[in-house]
Scaffold this active site. Structure first.
Site, short mmCIF file in Angstrom:
data_model
loop_
_atom_site.label_atom_id
_atom_site.label_comp_id
_atom_site.label_asym_id
_atom_site.label_seq_id
_atom_site.Cartn_x
_atom_site.Cartn_y
_atom_site.Cartn_z
N GLY A 1 1.01 -1.16 0.08
CA GLY A 1 0.06 0.09 0.05
C GLY A 1 0.96 1.28 0.20
O GLY A 1 0.42 2.39 0.84
N LEU B 1 -1.24 -7.50 -6.11
CA LEU B 1 -0.46 -8.24 -6.81
C LEU B 1 -1.08 -9.88 -6.64
O LEU B 1 -0.23 -10.67 -7.18
CB LEU B 1 0.87 -8.22 -5.95
N HIS C 1 2.01 -2.18 -14.76
CA HIS C 1 3.08 -3.09 -14.59
C HIS C 1 4.44 -2.31 -14.81
O HIS C 1 4.45 -1.55 -15.62
CB HIS C 1 2.95 -4.21 -15.50
C1 GAR Z 1 4.08 -0.16 -8.97
O1 GAR Z 1 5.37 0.10 -9.34
C2 GAR Z 1 3.56 -1.21 -9.73
O2 GAR Z 1 3.98 -1.07 -11.07
C3 GAR Z 1 3.80 -2.53 -9.19
O3 GAR Z 1 3.43 -2.28 -7.84
C4 GAR Z 1 3.91 -0.87 -7.48
C5 GAR Z 1 3.03 -0.36 -6.70
O4 GAR Z 1 3.58 0.95 -6.17
N1 GAR Z 1 2.87 -3.52 -9.88
C6 GAR Z 1 3.54 -4.68 -10.27
O5 GAR Z 1 4.60 -4.87 -10.22
C7 GAR Z 1 2.23 -5.73 -10.88
N2 GAR Z 1 3.04 -6.74 -11.43
P1 GAR Z 1 2.56 2.02 -5.80
O6 GAR Z 1 1.96 1.40 -4.49
O7 GAR Z 1 3.47 3.29 -5.27
O8 GAR Z 1 1.34 2.44 -6.64
#
Ligand code: GAR
Length: 200
Positions: free
Chosen positions: A11, A87, A106
């Site tokens: 989060g 995820l 992603h």
């Molecule tokens: C982001 O970098 C997103 O691209 C990645 O999780 C992070 C969430 O960050 N998602 C994945 O890797 C999906 N496979 P955030 O909570 O700061 O938005």
């Protein structure tokens, strides 16, 4: 147009924040956004409160997660659900309830460097291992596989000599924020402001 953002257990909430900000400034023509988070004590929920967003707490660990999520999306008349750091795979009931209306971001150029277990620093490590000259981020539709739905929008950046997973992640993160907002704008333009719900 009503939008919801589903965040994950860590989060951090930076993509969610970019979306809330774009709603606030009118760049995304949505009546605010509903934030759905697995628990209350994560940074994303604090940020959502600062933006005055509606918040629903619902954990994917709960037995009735799928039914509860579908019920929230229906009750809140949500047109578009945006995953941001969530995820896990979404249950089929949720996919069926929101056809062509669930997006994810992603941190790489899909279809490469995606799949189960590919998130965060692991993605950037794989990009560097494969000696790519460019990377970036992808907003894609969500289906029953990890990172495999149709691609809606991508943004690219160079991989610089000497990059580490951390420096690459830091270059891509602001690009993610821009990419997600642009992808949502495109989705709204493609689907019409009133969206799917207008025909029901
Ligand atoms: C982001 O970098 C997103 O691209 C990645 O999780 C992070 C969430 O960050 N998602 C994945 O890797 C999906 N496979 P955030 O909570 O700061 O938005």
């Amino acid at each position: 147009m009503r939008l919801a953002v589903l965040v994950g257990g860590k989060g951090r909430g930076s993509n969610m924040k970019a979306i809330l900000h774009a709603c606030k400034t009118g760049r995304i023509p949505s009546e605010g956004a509903l934030v759905i988070a697995p628990k209350d004590d994560i940074p994303a929920v604090g940020i959502a409160r600062e933006y005055g967003a509606e918040i629903a707490i619902l954990s994917p660990k709960e037995q009735h997660f799928a039914a509860d999520l579908v019920a929230i999306l229906a009750a809140e008349r949500i047109d578009l659900l945006c995953l941001a750091g969530f995820l896990k795979l979404l249950p089929v009931e949720v996919l069926q309830a929101m056809p062509d209306s669930i997006l994810n971001i992603h941190p790489a150029l899909l279809p490469k460097f995606g799949g189960k277990g590919m998130y965060g620093v692991r993605v950037h490590e794989a990009v560097l291992r494969a000696e790519q000259l460019e990377s970036g981020c992808t907003v894609h539709y969500v289906n029953e596989q990890f990172d495999e739905g149709a691609i809606l929008w991508q943004m690219l950046c160079p991989v610089e000599p000497g990059d580490t997973p951390e420096t690459l992640a830091a270059r891509i993160l602001p690009l993610e924020h821009e990419c997600y907002v642009e992808a949502i704008r495109k989705w709204i333009a493609d689907h019409g402001k009133a969206g799917r719900k207008a025909s029901m």
